[in-house]
Structure formats: structure tokens, C-alpha cells
Motif scaffolding. Sequence first.
Motif, PDB file in Angstrom:
ATOM      1  N   ILE A 124      -6.663  -4.331  -1.585  1.00 31.29           N
ATOM      2  CA  ILE A 124      -5.426  -4.450  -0.518  1.00 31.29           C
ATOM      3  C   ILE A 124      -6.729  -4.682   0.587  1.00 31.29           C
ATOM      4  O   ILE A 124      -6.696  -5.051   1.847  1.00 31.29           O
ATOM      5  CB  ILE A 124      -4.412  -3.257   0.183  1.00 31.29           C
ATOM      6  CG1 ILE A 124      -3.497  -3.013  -1.036  1.00 31.29           C
ATOM      7  CG2 ILE A 124      -3.970  -3.512   1.232  1.00 31.29           C
ATOM      8  CD1 ILE A 124      -2.802  -2.479  -1.078  1.00 31.29           C
ATOM      9  N   TYR A 125      -7.603  -3.559   0.676  1.00 31.44           N
ATOM     10  CA  TYR A 125      -8.979  -4.243   1.873  1.00 31.44           C
ATOM     11  C   TYR A 125      -9.507  -5.712   1.868  1.00 31.44           C
ATOM     12  O   TYR A 125      -9.813  -5.835   3.120  1.00 31.44           O
ATOM     13  CB  TYR A 125      -9.681  -2.638   1.578  1.00 31.44           C
ATOM     14  CG  TYR A 125     -11.015  -2.725   2.268  1.00 31.44           C
ATOM     15  CD1 TYR A 125     -10.952  -2.950   3.637  1.00 31.44           C
ATOM     16  CD2 TYR A 125     -12.631  -3.072   1.979  1.00 31.44           C
ATOM     17  CE1 TYR A 125     -12.259  -3.245   4.276  1.00 31.44           C
ATOM     18  CE2 TYR A 125     -13.829  -3.099   2.422  1.00 31.44           C
ATOM     19  CZ  TYR A 125     -13.171  -3.568   3.882  1.00 31.44           C
ATOM     20  OH  TYR A 125     -14.586  -3.605   4.422  1.00 31.44           O
ATOM     21  N   CYS A 178      -3.461   6.756  -2.774  1.00 31.50           N
ATOM     22  CA  CYS A 178      -3.332   5.675  -2.363  1.00 31.50           C
ATOM     23  C   CYS A 178      -2.178   5.069  -1.155  1.00 31.50           C
ATOM     24  O   CYS A 178      -3.385   4.999  -0.262  1.00 31.50           O
ATOM     25  CB  CYS A 178      -2.373   4.757  -3.148  1.00 31.50           C
ATOM     26  SG  CYS A 178      -3.685   4.652  -4.851  1.00 31.50           S
ATOM     27  N   LEU A 231      -6.726   3.057   6.863  1.00 34.22           N
ATOM     28  CA  LEU A 231      -7.544   2.210   6.387  1.00 34.22           C
ATOM     29  C   LEU A 231      -8.162   1.494   7.672  1.00 34.22           C
ATOM     30  O   LEU A 231      -8.772   1.322   7.833  1.00 34.22           O
ATOM     31  CB  LEU A 231      -6.675   1.307   5.448  1.00 34.22           C
ATOM     32  CG  LEU A 231      -7.244   0.217   4.268  1.00 34.22           C
ATOM     33  CD1 LEU A 231      -8.757   0.971   3.596  1.00 34.22           C
ATOM     34  CD2 LEU A 231      -7.109  -1.106   3.389  1.00 34.22           C
ATOM     35  N   GLN A 246      -4.281   3.868   2.599  1.00 37.52           N
ATOM     36  CA  GLN A 246      -3.750   3.050   3.256  1.00 37.52           C
ATOM     37  C   GLN A 246      -3.345   3.266   5.003  1.00 37.52           C
ATOM     38  O   GLN A 246      -2.915   2.121   5.161  1.00 37.52           O
ATOM     39  CB  GLN A 246      -2.524   2.417   2.118  1.00 37.52           C
ATOM     40  CG  GLN A 246      -2.960   1.617   0.741  1.00 37.52           C
ATOM     41  CD  GLN A 246      -1.516   1.134  -0.093  1.00 37.52           C
ATOM     42  OE1 GLN A 246      -0.589   1.323   0.297  1.00 37.52           O
ATOM     43  NE2 GLN A 246      -1.972   1.388  -1.204  1.00 37.52           N
ATOM     44  N   ARG A 264       0.373  -5.176   5.283  1.00 34.05           N
ATOM     45  CA  ARG A 264      -0.847  -5.180   4.066  1.00 34.05           C
ATOM     46  C   ARG A 264       0.347  -5.207   3.047  1.00 34.05           C
ATOM     47  O   ARG A 264       0.494  -5.547   1.359  1.00 34.05           O
ATOM     48  CB  ARG A 264      -0.476  -3.302   4.705  1.00 34.05           C
ATOM     49  CG  ARG A 264      -1.757  -2.856   4.059  1.00 34.05           C
ATOM     50  CD  ARG A 264      -2.096  -1.928   4.062  1.00 34.05           C
ATOM     51  NE  ARG A 264      -1.248  -0.207   5.269  1.00 34.05           N
ATOM     52  CZ  ARG A 264      -1.216   0.110   6.137  1.00 34.05           C
ATOM     53  NH1 ARG A 264      -2.060  -0.319   6.895  1.00 34.05           N
ATOM     54  NH2 ARG A 264      -0.591   0.380   6.661  1.00 34.05           N
ATOM     55  N   SER A 299      -0.514  -7.544  -0.405  1.00 32.88           N
ATOM     56  CA  SER A 299      -0.545  -6.550  -1.207  1.00 32.88           C
ATOM     57  C   SER A 299       0.840  -7.239  -2.616  1.00 32.88           C
ATOM     58  O   SER A 299       0.450  -7.262  -3.554  1.00 32.88           O
ATOM     59  CB  SER A 299      -0.980  -4.973  -1.028  1.00 32.88           C
ATOM     60  OG  SER A 299       1.009  -4.673  -0.097  1.00 32.88           O
ATOM     61  N   LYS A 341       1.955  -2.558   9.044  1.00 37.65           N
ATOM     62  CA  LYS A 341       1.956  -2.183   7.608  1.00 37.65           C
ATOM     63  C   LYS A 341       2.859  -3.316   7.244  1.00 37.65           C
ATOM     64  O   LYS A 341       2.529  -3.071   5.507  1.00 37.65           O
ATOM     65  CB  LYS A 341       3.202  -0.830   7.730  1.00 37.65           C
ATOM     66  CG  LYS A 341       3.292   0.042   6.915  1.00 37.65           C
ATOM     67  CD  LYS A 341       4.284   1.349   7.505  1.00 37.65           C
ATOM     68  CE  LYS A 341       5.290   1.999   6.164  1.00 37.65           C
ATOM     69  NZ  LYS A 341       6.138   1.163   5.600  1.00 37.65           N
ATOM     70  N   CYS A 371      -6.220  -0.333  -3.787  1.00 37.06           N
ATOM     71  CA  CYS A 371      -6.621  -0.057  -2.594  1.00 37.06           C
ATOM     72  C   CYS A 371      -7.425  -0.659  -2.151  1.00 37.06           C
ATOM     73  O   CYS A 371      -7.679  -1.796  -0.635  1.00 37.06           O
ATOM     74  CB  CYS A 371      -6.923   1.430  -2.110  1.00 37.06           C
ATOM     75  SG  CYS A 371      -5.726   2.413  -2.780  1.00 37.06           S
TER      76      CYS A 371
END
Lengths: 191, 160
Positions: free
Chosen positions: B58-59, B22, B29, B26, A181, A185, A178, B55
Motif C-alpha cells: 500500500i505504501y 495493519c 501512514l 495504515q 488508500r 489497495s 483514506k 502494508c
Amino acid sequence: MTDSEIIKLVLRGEKEKFRMLVEQNQQMVFRTCMGFLHNKDDADDLTQDIFIQAYQSLSRFKGEAAFSTWLYRIAVNASLNKVRKSSKNLILQRIDAFFGTGKSGEAPFLPSDAEDPENILIRQEHVEWVRRALDSLPDNQRTAIVLSKYDDLSQKEIAEIMKTSQGAVEALLQRAKKNLREKLSAHGKNK
Amino acid sequence: MKITAGKNQVLFLTIKITKMNCQLCQKELDAWRDGKLPGERKIQVELHLKECETCSGIYRLQLIADKVIDREKELQADPFRVTRIMAGIDNLEGSGNEPANPFIKVLKPVLVTASMAAAIFFGILLGNLSGPVTDRNTIPVELALIDDASIESVNILLNE
């Protein structure tokens, strides 16, 4: 010959037998070091130090866990110590980047929609910010993610190395993913 | 009626899929990437990724992170390090940093202490074997009673 048999022979004075343990586990220790240091030469040097340290402490190996587990613990502790020691250098690098002379101040990269996710080319800046995101994790999350991603260890094996429960490792991995991520991001949004 | 119900079902599913936010996407994911999501959830995530730029970004970032890690994992340790490690271990010889058998490690100080204690004990014993010094210097009672003042001077005897 099993690991414990080799260790007995080494302790009896046949130190050349230690070579077998090094050959069997060198890549594993090196991968762990790479996960923390991200530099081949540093990881090679630290691997050497770890094996010498393991040889010196061999009489303290009680055989309660596998030799590889014991070696992983030494590798993780040595890597974390090395990272902490080099944190001074990191501060200098950041100062360098602040004044615009360093490379770390480069603009972050966000892959465009046009790029095929499976065929994205890895650029140097990708490598830099993935490393930075990994390095910014707390020690226990970082250890769990390195052992999971770099060494492909199961949660049970990680739990044994970290001397904790499988549930705790699962939680650590979830939090680490998490955090990663979010950090990744954030890089994307900054662009 | 059946056809109408079927249509409603399809309509309901469509609404459900587009409503995946989202945050949930996430969250799911990692499970989706590991192939751990059940069919319906899997489709929801895939549809959301197609529609949502954030998203899907981010992937892609996660894919890049995995590729960077894979690249580091592929690196091989220096094969000559084994020789260097063994040389380093050879250099430890005589520096007192070699691993010792735990039995020998405990036995050595015990033996040293015991031999020192034995040496002290035998030293005392040998010292006592030669007898007490006070016995040798004891003056017989007859001699002790002699009055030195009443003894004639040797000079008188010499002059005779």
C-alpha cells in the motif's frame, strides 16, 4: 500594480490589462484543471474558457476575497461541470471496456517487494488507476485533494475557496486519503 | 537489578512494536510520510512496513500515486493560450458580454427610464398649453337662443 487595481482598469475599459491577470494565474488554473481532467489539451481549453468566464463576470468580483481565490472557485466549478458533462463519455468507455475493446480493462499493477519504492517506474497502467481512484472520490473530497496535492494550498486557503472551516477541510482530506488508500489497495488485491 | 530492568524494557518495547496491526499502520501512514509521528511511533511503523507485505504494498502504491500526481503537476500550460484568451475577449466586443462598471450598469437603466418619464411628462404639458378644446367650441348664449325655425329662408331673399 495590485490585482484590484488591474481589475478597476479593466472595468474602466482597459481590457488589455486583463492579460496581466491571465499571465499571473494561468498556470495555477491549468494545474487545477489538470487535477480534475488529467488531460493537457482539455485542461488548456478549459483554462481558456475559465478566463473568458472570469472576464465576463469581473464586475461581480466584490474584492472580499483575493482574486486568486475567486478564480479558484470558478476553476473548481467549471472543472466539476466539465467532468459531469463528460460522464456520458465515461459510460461509453466502460461499455467499451466491458466488451473487451477498450484499454481500461487492463490488469491492475501491484509493485513487487523487490522494487525500490523510491525508484518505481511509472507505467501507463499506474497512471490509469491513480486517475480512476481520484475520479471516483465524491466532489468535495476530490476538490480538497486536488487543491492540496496539485496546487499545494494550505488547509486555510482550501477552506476559503470551498467556503468552509479549516476543520471541515482537514476532515475532508483525511477521508479522501483514506478512500484513495482503500481504492488503491483494492487494485493491489485484484491483481 | 538495573541491567535486568533494562533488558525487560527492551523486551517490552520489542513486543509493543511487533504488535502494531495493519489497521493502525495504515492509519498512521500519512502522518509517517509527512514526518509528523513521534520517534517511537515512527519506528513502529517502519518496522511494521518491513515485516508486512500488504502494508508495504500500500505504501508503494501511495508513492506511485504521488509520482503520477507530480508528473501531472509538472506539465506547463500552453504559453500561446494567453493570446487566444485575449482574442476570445476581443470577440466578445459588441456581443453584450463585456464586463460593465457596476455604476454604469445601474445608472444606464435608471437614465433610460427617467428620460422616458420626462418625455411623457413634457408631452402632456405641451398638450395642455394650447388650452382646452371645449372653450373654443362654446356657442355664445345669444346664438343658442335663436329659434332656427323662425329665421326666414335665404331663398326668399334671393328671389327678391
